[in-house]
Every structure is written in structure tokens, then in C-alpha cells.
Design a protein around this motif. Sequence first.
Motif, PDB file in Angstrom:
ATOM      1  N   ARG A 144      38.238  20.045   3.820  1.00 38.62           N
ATOM      2  CA  ARG A 144      38.689  20.853   2.681  1.00 38.62           C
ATOM      3  C   ARG A 144      39.705  20.130   1.808  1.00 38.62           C
ATOM      4  O   ARG A 144      39.697  20.267   0.581  1.00 38.62           O
ATOM      5  CB  ARG A 144      39.243  22.184   3.176  1.00 38.62           C
ATOM      6  CG  ARG A 144      38.155  23.147   3.617  1.00 38.62           C
ATOM      7  CD  ARG A 144      38.723  24.407   4.194  1.00 38.62           C
ATOM      8  NE  ARG A 144      37.642  25.238   4.758  1.00 38.62           N
ATOM      9  CZ  ARG A 144      37.841  26.229   5.600  1.00 38.62           C
ATOM     10  NH1 ARG A 144      39.068  26.544   5.990  1.00 38.62           N
ATOM     11  NH2 ARG A 144      36.812  26.926   6.067  1.00 38.62           N
ATOM     12  N   GLY A 145      40.617  19.361   2.439  1.00 35.23           N
ATOM     13  CA  GLY A 145      41.597  18.648   1.627  1.00 35.23           C
ATOM     14  C   GLY A 145      40.945  17.651   0.688  1.00 35.23           C
ATOM     15  O   GLY A 145      41.275  17.577  -0.499  1.00 35.23           O
ATOM     16  N   ALA A 276      47.364  14.814   2.174  1.00 38.90           N
ATOM     17  CA  ALA A 276      48.127  16.058   2.371  1.00 38.90           C
ATOM     18  C   ALA A 276      47.708  16.766   3.654  1.00 38.90           C
ATOM     19  O   ALA A 276      47.175  17.865   3.636  1.00 38.90           O
ATOM     20  CB  ALA A 276      47.948  16.980   1.166  1.00 38.90           C
ATOM     21  N   ARG A 277      47.985  16.127   4.775  1.00 43.69           N
ATOM     22  CA  ARG A 277      47.713  16.750   6.071  1.00 43.69           C
ATOM     23  C   ARG A 277      48.913  17.593   6.489  1.00 43.69           C
ATOM     24  O   ARG A 277      50.046  17.304   6.088  1.00 43.69           O
ATOM     25  CB  ARG A 277      47.415  15.679   7.124  1.00 43.69           C
ATOM     26  CG  ARG A 277      46.144  14.884   6.832  1.00 43.69           C
ATOM     27  CD  ARG A 277      45.818  13.937   7.969  1.00 43.69           C
ATOM     28  NE  ARG A 277      46.802  12.873   8.088  1.00 43.69           N
ATOM     29  CZ  ARG A 277      46.740  11.730   7.425  1.00 43.69           C
ATOM     30  NH1 ARG A 277      45.749  11.509   6.575  1.00 43.69           N
ATOM     31  NH2 ARG A 277      47.663  10.816   7.585  1.00 43.69           N
ATOM     32  N   GLN A 333      45.495  25.643   3.190  1.00 39.55           N
ATOM     33  CA  GLN A 333      45.899  25.455   4.585  1.00 39.55           C
ATOM     34  C   GLN A 333      46.572  26.696   5.158  1.00 39.55           C
ATOM     35  O   GLN A 333      46.468  26.962   6.354  1.00 39.55           O
ATOM     36  CB  GLN A 333      46.854  24.258   4.703  1.00 39.55           C
ATOM     37  CG  GLN A 333      46.190  22.904   4.525  1.00 39.55           C
ATOM     38  CD  GLN A 333      47.181  21.759   4.509  1.00 39.55           C
ATOM     39  OE1 GLN A 333      48.404  21.974   4.490  1.00 39.55           O
ATOM     40  NE2 GLN A 333      46.678  20.527   4.515  1.00 39.55           N
ATOM     41  N   ARG A 334      47.219  27.489   4.309  1.00 41.17           N
ATOM     42  CA  ARG A 334      48.066  28.565   4.815  1.00 41.17           C
ATOM     43  C   ARG A 334      47.666  29.959   4.354  1.00 41.17           C
ATOM     44  O   ARG A 334      48.319  30.933   4.736  1.00 41.17           O
ATOM     45  CB  ARG A 334      49.516  28.301   4.393  1.00 41.17           C
ATOM     46  CG  ARG A 334      50.090  27.018   4.981  1.00 41.17           C
ATOM     47  CD  ARG A 334      51.560  26.925   4.657  1.00 41.17           C
ATOM     48  NE  ARG A 334      52.179  25.779   5.297  1.00 41.17           N
ATOM     49  CZ  ARG A 334      53.458  25.731   5.649  1.00 41.17           C
ATOM     50  NH1 ARG A 334      54.246  26.772   5.421  1.00 41.17           N
ATOM     51  NH2 ARG A 334      53.956  24.651   6.213  1.00 41.17           N
ATOM     52  N   ALA A 335      46.630  30.084   3.531  1.00 44.21           N
ATOM     53  CA  ALA A 335      46.267  31.398   2.998  1.00 44.21           C
ATOM     54  C   ALA A 335      45.822  32.331   4.120  1.00 44.21           C
ATOM     55  O   ALA A 335      45.088  31.939   5.030  1.00 44.21           O
ATOM     56  CB  ALA A 335      45.153  31.267   1.969  1.00 44.21           C
TER      57      ALA A 335
END
Length: 402
Positions: A144-145, A276-277, A333-335
Motif C-alpha cells: 500500500r505504501g 514511510a514504514r 496505516q492508522r485509519a
Amino acid sequence: MAAEGTAAVSPAKADEDRPDRRLTVLLTSAMAFSMLQLFLLGALGPRLVGELGLSPAVLGLTTTIGFGTAAALSPAGGRIVDRFGPRRSLVALLLLSAAALALIGAAPGAGLLLAAVALGGVPQALANPATNKAVLRAVAPARRGAVTGLKQSGVQLGAFAAGAPLALLAGGIGWRGAVWVGAGAALATGAWAWRVLPADPPPAPAGPRTSLVPRGMVAWLAAFSLFLGAGIASVNTYVALFGAQRLGMGPATAGALVAVLGVAGIAGRIGWSKAARPGRAEWLPGVLACGALGAAALLAAALLVGPLVWLGAVAVGVFAVSGNAVSMVLVLQRAAPGRAGQDSALVAAGFFAGFAVGPPLFGLFAQSGRYGPGWALVAAEFAVAAAVAFGWALRDRRGAAA
């Protein structure tokens, strides 16, 4: 498509863990067309100022109206995408982009031009939530990133298209013809999206209305995006005019500054999004804002050493422009489940608000040819963005350690 938050199976058995490349191309194109009109207005700024009699301040007002509309509609756009699905939203986005570009090409003066730009704010409001929702539904978590970086680079692909092929085309068929070519391409892409995207499920019943006030990480990223967007929008809108008025560039060469910024932004968004891991992504917005501060310093220094403007444009693309892509990676990542569209829209609203505010402030200096103080203002905006980003990263680390 698979349910949100789950990976879809790739149609090619030998490539099962890779997302559908056709989907990635489509999402990248949608992001490009969502903002193409405003990059075109920046790249064609010297021609518009001459042919339509626009002042530098009115040129900045086009950005304010477009992004002001996008900022105001973004929270509703997130809800629309969460309810109606990414296919319907993406097709609507592309058709509205085509309509806005067609109207810009037909504008006889500032009035219709500003109305067309306002219409173009609607696809901007849909772009991030619709494409992010599609990524969550169709792309494996490990990819996804990378895919987010690729599709976010579509915005800068639009900048390249505006600054190079379309700006050059304007020299042959006129600026109106070049804008109409963009409108036709958006319309064709909308038809392609309707054909290739899986059908959305029936619209979900309207659920309880959620708060439109960003909270937690979303609030911090919205604030970061506000100041970052203000600086980026000023560069996008005025760097070509700066090159023409103060550095002695011709219209095509000045427009190429936008193209260079766009190419650098594509590379930056892809590269930084891959980096952006979790554990690193939290610090990247602040790092990128600091790099953007250096870019603003290079643009100011171009008043003394003209060629530095090219390095400044590259640095804006590599650092400033990439910050928004990293923000979207953090959101994905956080949604929380079912909140991807809404959270993306709230962060995007902050970014668009910055795009609305930045150019008019810069225009006050550009109107009188005072580009030095203008670039100092951009540097200050990037500095505040860095402070906000590092403040959130420190707060987040303390919360994780508690």
C-alpha cells in the motif's frame, strides 16, 4: 473488489502479491486530472496575464477559489466516497475535471474563469478519499505504501503535463486549445474508469453523522498540511511568473519550471512513500518540511544567481510536494475501519485550505514585484509545518512509550 482493509487477489497467478497495475495507472491518472487545471493556470500564467488582462493578484485568486472550494467540500467528499464507493466517485471526479477544463478554455475573462476553477474544486475534494479507498480495497497491505506513493505522484504528473507538453502545445494551437486537449483526455479517462473498475455495491444507508472536526493524528496532519500547502501553492502559482518577470525567461522556459517541479515531485513522492514504514513514517513529515525550507531559500537566492531557480524547483518537488504523500501513507496505516475516506478527506481539507490561503498572501508581494519577501513568507510557512510535524512525532512517541 474485496472488502475495505483486505487484499484483492491479483488476476495473474504468477504475480499474486502485486496490485493490479492497471488500477495503479488509473488512480495515478485520476490524481493528475483532479488538479491539472490549477497547474495549467500556473504554467500558462504569463499568457493569461497578457491575453485576459489578469493581474498577478487575480491569478492567485484562481488558486484560492479552487482550493477554497475543495477544502470546504472535502469532509462531505469523504462521506460520499465512504457511502457510494470508489468507482462512482472516480468517474464523477474525471467528468467534473473535464467540464472544468472545458470551461476554462472557453472563458472570455476573469468571471467565467473563476467559476470554472470553483467547479474544479469538486474533483479535488473527491480525489484523495476515492483513490485511498480504492487502495485499501484492492492492494495488499505490504504494497500500500508503494502504490500510494505512485498514485499521489499523479498530482505531480499533472504538473509535468501542464508545464511541458501542454505549455508547448499552447505555443502552437493557443492556450485555449491546449486546455481543451486536457479536457478531452480527462473525459476519455472517465470512460476508461467506468469500463475497467469493478462495480460498487449498492450505496450504503446513511449512517450516523460523524464529527467533521479532526482529532488526534488527523488533526496534527491537517495542521501540518495547511502550512505545507500554503507554501507549495505559492510556488506552483508564481514560479513561472517569477521566471518570466524577474529572471528574463520566455513563457515556454518559465513554464518548464513547473514541469521540472512536477518530475521531481513524482520521484520524491514514490521514493519517500516507499520509505514511510511504521516507526519511520512518523518522522518523515518534519524532515521533508525542513528540506522544503531549504528549497525556499534557493528560490530567494535565485534573485542573485538566476540558475538557482531550477535547483529550488527540484527541491520543492523532492521535499515539499512529497510531504502530502507521506501524510496519506500515515492515514492508510492508522485509519480505523470504515474511516479511510473521512480521515483522508479531513487531512486533504487542511492541505487545500493552505492552497487557498498561500497564493493571495504571496500575490501581495508579486503584485509589486517583491519576490524576495514572498519567498521569505514561503520559507516561514514551511518552517511552521516542520514544527507542527516534529511536535506530533514527539507526542506520538511519548504516547507509544507510555
